[in-house]
Design a protein around this motif. Structure first.
Motif, PDB file in Angstrom:
ATOM      1  N   UNK A  39       1.042  -1.122   0.036  1.00  0.00           N
ATOM      2  CA  UNK A  39      -0.284   0.010  -0.196  1.00  0.00           C
ATOM      3  C   UNK A  39       0.816   1.138  -0.104  1.00  0.00           C
ATOM      4  N   UNK A  40       1.933   1.046   0.659  1.00  0.00           N
ATOM      5  CA  UNK A  40       2.827   2.559   0.863  1.00  0.00           C
ATOM      6  C   UNK A  40       3.445   2.538  -0.639  1.00  0.00           C
ATOM      7  N   UNK A  41       3.896   1.556  -1.331  1.00  0.00           N
ATOM      8  CA  UNK A  41       4.567   1.616  -2.798  1.00  0.00           C
ATOM      9  C   UNK A  41       3.177   2.094  -3.762  1.00  0.00           C
ATOM     10  N   UNK A  42       2.095   1.749  -3.497  1.00  0.00           N
ATOM     11  CA  UNK A  42       0.895   2.297  -4.505  1.00  0.00           C
ATOM     12  C   UNK A  42       0.639   3.832  -4.177  1.00  0.00           C
ATOM     13  N   UNK A  43       0.758   4.056  -2.846  1.00  0.00           N
ATOM     14  CA  UNK A  43       0.632   5.571  -2.387  1.00  0.00           C
ATOM     15  C   UNK A  43       1.668   6.352  -3.044  1.00  0.00           C
ATOM     16  N   UNK A  44       3.024   5.984  -2.819  1.00  0.00           N
ATOM     17  CA  UNK A  44       4.042   6.836  -3.319  1.00  0.00           C
ATOM     18  C   UNK A  44       3.834   6.902  -4.763  1.00  0.00           C
ATOM     19  N   UNK A  45       3.600   5.748  -5.520  1.00  0.00           N
ATOM     20  CA  UNK A  45       3.257   5.960  -7.038  1.00  0.00           C
ATOM     21  C   UNK A  45       2.240   6.983  -7.414  1.00  0.00           C
ATOM     22  N   UNK A  46       1.257   6.955  -6.577  1.00  0.00           N
ATOM     23  CA  UNK A  46      -0.134   7.831  -7.131  1.00  0.00           C
ATOM     24  C   UNK A  46       0.477   9.187  -6.958  1.00  0.00           C
ATOM     25  N   UNK A  47       0.968   9.415  -5.547  1.00  0.00           N
ATOM     26  CA  UNK A  47       1.622  10.769  -5.333  1.00  0.00           C
ATOM     27  C   UNK A  47       2.724  11.260  -6.325  1.00  0.00           C
ATOM     28  N   UNK A  48       3.400  10.618  -7.099  1.00  0.00           N
ATOM     29  CA  UNK A  48       4.288  10.845  -8.105  1.00  0.00           C
ATOM     30  C   UNK A  48       3.359  11.339  -9.389  1.00  0.00           C
ATOM     31  N   UNK A  55       2.637  19.779 -10.747  1.00  0.00           N
ATOM     32  CA  UNK A  55       3.485  20.153  -9.721  1.00  0.00           C
ATOM     33  C   UNK A  55       3.018  21.058  -8.801  1.00  0.00           C
ATOM     34  N   UNK A  56       2.065  21.832  -8.834  1.00  0.00           N
ATOM     35  CA  UNK A  56       1.820  22.906  -7.798  1.00  0.00           C
ATOM     36  C   UNK A  56       0.664  21.969  -6.677  1.00  0.00           C
ATOM     37  N   UNK A  57      -0.043  20.770  -6.991  1.00  0.00           N
ATOM     38  CA  UNK A  57      -0.646  19.976  -6.266  1.00  0.00           C
ATOM     39  C   UNK A  57       0.240  19.262  -5.141  1.00  0.00           C
ATOM     40  N   UNK A  58      -0.377  19.380  -3.730  1.00  0.00           N
ATOM     41  CA  UNK A  58       0.394  18.389  -2.859  1.00  0.00           C
ATOM     42  C   UNK A  58      -0.504  17.143  -2.357  1.00  0.00           C
ATOM     43  N   UNK A  59      -0.054  16.311  -2.850  1.00  0.00           N
ATOM     44  CA  UNK A  59      -0.791  14.905  -2.697  1.00  0.00           C
ATOM     45  C   UNK A  59      -0.955  14.619  -1.159  1.00  0.00           C
ATOM     46  N   UNK A  60      -0.257  15.187  -0.152  1.00  0.00           N
ATOM     47  CA  UNK A  60      -0.786  14.924   1.322  1.00  0.00           C
ATOM     48  C   UNK A  60      -1.881  15.679   1.564  1.00  0.00           C
ATOM     49  N   UNK A  61      -2.334  16.752   0.910  1.00  0.00           N
ATOM     50  CA  UNK A  61      -3.142  17.353   1.334  1.00  0.00           C
ATOM     51  C   UNK A  61      -4.473  16.753   0.916  1.00  0.00           C
ATOM     52  N   UNK A  62      -4.565  15.839   0.136  1.00  0.00           N
ATOM     53  CA  UNK A  62      -5.818  14.846  -0.501  1.00  0.00           C
ATOM     54  C   UNK A  62      -5.813  13.892   0.969  1.00  0.00           C
ATOM     55  N   UNK A  63      -7.173  14.141   1.554  1.00  0.00           N
ATOM     56  CA  UNK A  63      -7.792  13.300   2.685  1.00  0.00           C
ATOM     57  C   UNK A  63      -8.123  11.789   2.367  1.00  0.00           C
ATOM     58  N   UNK A  64      -7.890  10.877   2.923  1.00  0.00           N
ATOM     59  CA  UNK A  64      -8.160   9.427   3.012  1.00  0.00           C
ATOM     60  C   UNK A  64      -9.645   9.456   2.910  1.00  0.00           C
ATOM     61  N   UNK A  65     -10.121   8.328   2.117  1.00  0.00           N
ATOM     62  CA  UNK A  65     -11.752   7.961   2.217  1.00  0.00           C
ATOM     63  C   UNK A  65     -11.484   6.592   2.151  1.00  0.00           C
ATOM     64  N   UNK A  66     -12.595   6.093   2.505  1.00  0.00           N
ATOM     65  CA  UNK A  66     -13.117   4.502   2.529  1.00  0.00           C
ATOM     66  C   UNK A  66     -14.141   4.227   1.606  1.00  0.00           C
TER      67      UNK A  66
END
Length: 178
Positions: A39-48, A55-66
């Motif tokens: 899951x960490x690898x998938x998340x890192x790939x999505x962030x990239x 480049x102006x978007x910050x992926x960390x600001x996207x909230x997790x959802x279920x």
């Protein structure tokens, strides 16, 4: 021979049960660690991918959802996952709690509240296990009419050994009677 004291018998049995539970828990932790790494690898790939797109978007600001719709994947995935878990561990007995942890990890399920998780456990997971018992592919260790509130134990049904008269005679080296 000296008689084994009952207290020692109890301690030996308790130790054996704890050792078994520890082995299963260690195996669960390994599987969960593998799932977390994936899951960490998938998340890192999505962030990239997001930062490559903008480049102006910050992926960390996207909230997790279920996500709830299609949460088990394709139809029959919950059943298949439960069956796979029991088959992988056959002929060992597996507790309902361990089956639950493995299913949650493999299907990536998470619940907002403990009440939601309990409702899922009572209705979906144990219902699926009871159905598999009714179909004759899974065995249940405990009597379902007794011990309410006790953790259940399940295993993939073992092939029955044939003990017909013909088999017994053949194994004894005697010729079969007509």
């Amino acid at each position: 021979m000296m008689k084994t004291p009952s207290a020692l018998k109890w301690m030996a049995e308790k130790r054996a049960r704890v050792a078994h539970d520890l082995e299963q828990t260690d195996r669960l932790m390994e599987e969960l660690a593998t799932r977390a790494e994936s899951l960490r690898a998938d998340l890192a790939a999505m962030n990239r991918a997001i930062t490559l797109y903008d480049a102006n978007l910050d992926p960390a600001s996207i909230e997790a959802i279920a996500g709830w719709k299609g949460r088990y994947g394709k139809r029959g995935n919950l059943r298949g996952t439960v069956e796979a878990i029991l088959q992988e561990r056959a002929p060992e007995w597996v507790s309902t709690d361990n089956i639950e942890m493995l299913v949650l990890a493999r299907l990536g399920l998470a619940f907002e509240t403990a009440a939601q998780r309990k409702r899922w456990h009572d209705n979906c997971l144990t219902g699926r296990l009871r159905k598999l018992v009714a179909e004759g592919v899974v065995e249940r260790l405990q009597d379902p009419t007794r011990n309410a509130g006790v953790v259940g134990w399940w295993r993939w049904k073992q092939a029955e050994k044939s003990t017909s008269l013909a088999v017994l005679r053949a194994s004894a080296g005697k010729p079969l009677a007509p």
